[in-house]
Design a protein around this motif. Structure first.
Motif, PDB file in Angstrom:
ATOM      1  N   ASN A   1       0.840  -1.200   0.000  1.00 41.83           N
ATOM      2  CA  ASN A   1       0.000   0.000   0.000  1.00 41.83           C
ATOM      3  C   ASN A   1       0.875   1.251   0.000  1.00 41.83           C
ATOM      4  O   ASN A   1       0.478   2.313   0.459  1.00 41.83           O
ATOM      5  CB  ASN A   1      -0.961   0.009   1.191  1.00 41.83           C
ATOM      6  CG  ASN A   1      -0.234  -0.045   2.530  1.00 41.83           C
ATOM      7  OD1 ASN A   1       0.997  -0.074   2.582  1.00 41.83           O
ATOM      8  ND2 ASN A   1      -0.988  -0.064   3.612  1.00 41.83           N
TER       9      ASN A   1
ATOM     10  N   ASN B   1      -2.426  -1.214  -5.243  1.00 42.90           N
ATOM     11  CA  ASN B   1      -1.983  -0.431  -4.086  1.00 42.90           C
ATOM     12  C   ASN B   1      -3.094  -0.310  -3.047  1.00 42.90           C
ATOM     13  O   ASN B   1      -3.574   0.777  -2.741  1.00 42.90           O
ATOM     14  CB  ASN B   1      -1.543   0.960  -4.550  1.00 42.90           C
ATOM     15  CG  ASN B   1      -0.801   1.721  -3.474  1.00 42.90           C
ATOM     16  OD1 ASN B   1      -0.655   1.255  -2.350  1.00 42.90           O
ATOM     17  ND2 ASN B   1      -0.337   2.897  -3.806  1.00 42.90           N
ATOM     18  N   ASP B   2      -3.513  -1.469  -2.501  1.00 39.18           N
ATOM     19  CA  ASP B   2      -4.613  -1.475  -1.538  1.00 39.18           C
ATOM     20  C   ASP B   2      -4.290  -2.272  -0.276  1.00 39.18           C
ATOM     21  O   ASP B   2      -5.172  -2.525   0.547  1.00 39.18           O
ATOM     22  CB  ASP B   2      -5.880  -2.031  -2.191  1.00 39.18           C
ATOM     23  CG  ASP B   2      -5.680  -3.429  -2.787  1.00 39.18           C
ATOM     24  OD1 ASP B   2      -4.581  -4.002  -2.605  1.00 39.18           O
ATOM     25  OD2 ASP B   2      -6.606  -3.946  -3.437  1.00 39.18           O
TER      26      ASP B   2
END
Length: 421
Positions: free
Chosen positions: A251, A297-298
């Protein structure tokens, strides 16, 4: 007034009247005044009346302005010369950015020096905390197995970590009291890196006693530095097609960094996966770029696969078993070169080094496998859903014996799909 003086004065008045009459006919009066024989007519005219005084004042002001502007121009020339000299020195020490913001030839120093030594040491402290956590896990394991050797190694590691913490604390205190030279900072960082690498190797040896499967592990890069990385022990062969797959979790912002890079002599960007800054993730072959439609990107685990063939440079991108994009003309008819270095977690600007902290990978990755053929859609889906456990890369396979770890990057147990859920 005698004859000659009178004639001269008359001629001056007539000439002035004629010149002005051509400009403002009928609007100006001229008064001829007699002056002594030996007086300069120009000086006398400047001193004779109010308009002449104004003219004299204007002339003096203009002369002063010209002198001031001359001084300003000279000063500006000196400034331009100094700035040009500085710019030349800067250009001689820097290099233009390549595709994706990569900077060839940058120095391989520990940490992001632009962030300052204090912040780098704070990052090292964070790394030590990670190692301590791993050590606690091993301590719990050793209690359940009554291993004298494990306890001995545990005590040794604990002492090493305590010493490291003292060094970092002492260094921070020194920085607070006074600034140290860059040479001392570099030497300190080198010592810290060496100790972190030694600690990691010892912890890895201890963890092997837990009989973990050779491929059931993940690498964690908790900090954006230029000294944490892993390296494959063998080069890739020459390839005319390939498939690369991996599990990834991050992330980090902006950009997750560089999960892997493969450099060969003469070409630092032979094979690179990178998401740098606010750019989309890119896949590079021979420094040619394909922009990938990945959204990862989590902070969750995702399975990525990329296929490529040299014929027409055809490529496909899969996320979690589903094709998200494809294209062509990615380094067409260029085979992947052999005799290179495969690095995990860093982007190479030179063969095996030249790392830039701003492009470092931050997060976790696992099960990086590379094939010298294009996998089918079914094979890729089975990998993403863990329905094909026996399928491993034939040119690079994800095993603990195939990679070396440097700079404090950590290794943890990982089970595909189970860990991802």
């Amino acid at each position: 007034m005698d004859g000659p003086a009178w004639k001269v004065l008359l001629l001056l008045c007539l000439a002035a009247a004629a010149g002005t009459r051509a400009q403002d006919a009928g609007q100006t009066q001229f008064i001829c005044t007699s002056v002594p024989k030996d007086v300069d007519l120009c000086t006398a005219s400047m001193q004779s009346s109010g308009p002449a005084e104004d003219l004299k004042s204007t002339v003096l002001q203009l002369r002063e302005t010209v002198l001031q502007q001359k001084e300003t121009i000279i000063h500006q020339r000196e400034t331009i010369r100094e700035l040009t000299s500085k710019l030349t020195r800067c250009e001689s020490q820097s290099f233009p950015a390549g595709p994706g913001g990569r900077r060839p030839g940058s120095k391989n120093t520990m940490g992001d020096l632009s962030r300052g030594t204090a912040e780098t040491l704070a990052q090292l402290g964070h790394t030590l905390q990670t190692l301590k956590q791993r050590l606690e896990n091993l301590e719990h394991y050793s209690r359940g197995n009554n291993s004298v050797q494990a306890n001995s190694l545990k005590d040794l590691l604990q002492n090493k970590i305590d010493d490291m913490e003292k060094q970092v604390l002492s260094r921070v205190n020194t920085l607070e009291e006074s600034k140290s030279g860059s040479r001392n900072d570099s030497e300190q960082r080198n010592r810290v890196e060496s100790t972190l690498t030694s600690l990691h190797h010892r912890i890895t040896d201890l963890e092997k006693g837990k009989d973990r499967p050779a491929d059931k592990f993940q690498l964690t890069f908790p900090l954006r530095t230029n000294y944490m990385y892993a390296k494959a022990k063998r080069s890739l062969p020459e390839m005319y097609s390939l498939t690369v797959c991996l599990w990834i979790k991050s992330n980090a912002s902006p950009g997750v960094g560089t999960p892997f890079s493969y450099a060969v002599p003469g070409q630092a960007n032979e094979l690179v996966l990178i998401e740098w800054g606010n750019n989309p993730m890119e896949f590079l072959i021979n420094d040619k770029v394909a922009k990938l439609p990945f959204l990862i990107n989590d902070g969750k685990w995702h399975h990525l696969c990329i296929t490529w063939t040299t014929r027409d440079g055809m490529w496909e991108a899969f996320q979690d078993g589903v094709m998200r994009g494809n294209g062509e003309n990615l380094a067409p008819y260029h085979p992947i070169k052999p005799e290179g270095v495969l690095v995990l977690g860093q982007e190479q600007d030179i063969l095996g080094g030249g790392f830039d902290a701003t492009q470092a990978f931050v997060g976790e990755l696992a099960n990086l496998n590379i094939w010298n053929r294009k996998l089918s859609i079914t094979e890729i889906y089975n990998l993403a859903t863990c329905n094909s456990k026996a399928l491993t890369g034939n040119v690079f396979s994800w095993t603990e014996s195939s990679i070396e770890i440097f700079g404090g990057a950590t290794k943890w147990s990982f089970e595909p799909c189970r860990s991802a859920n």
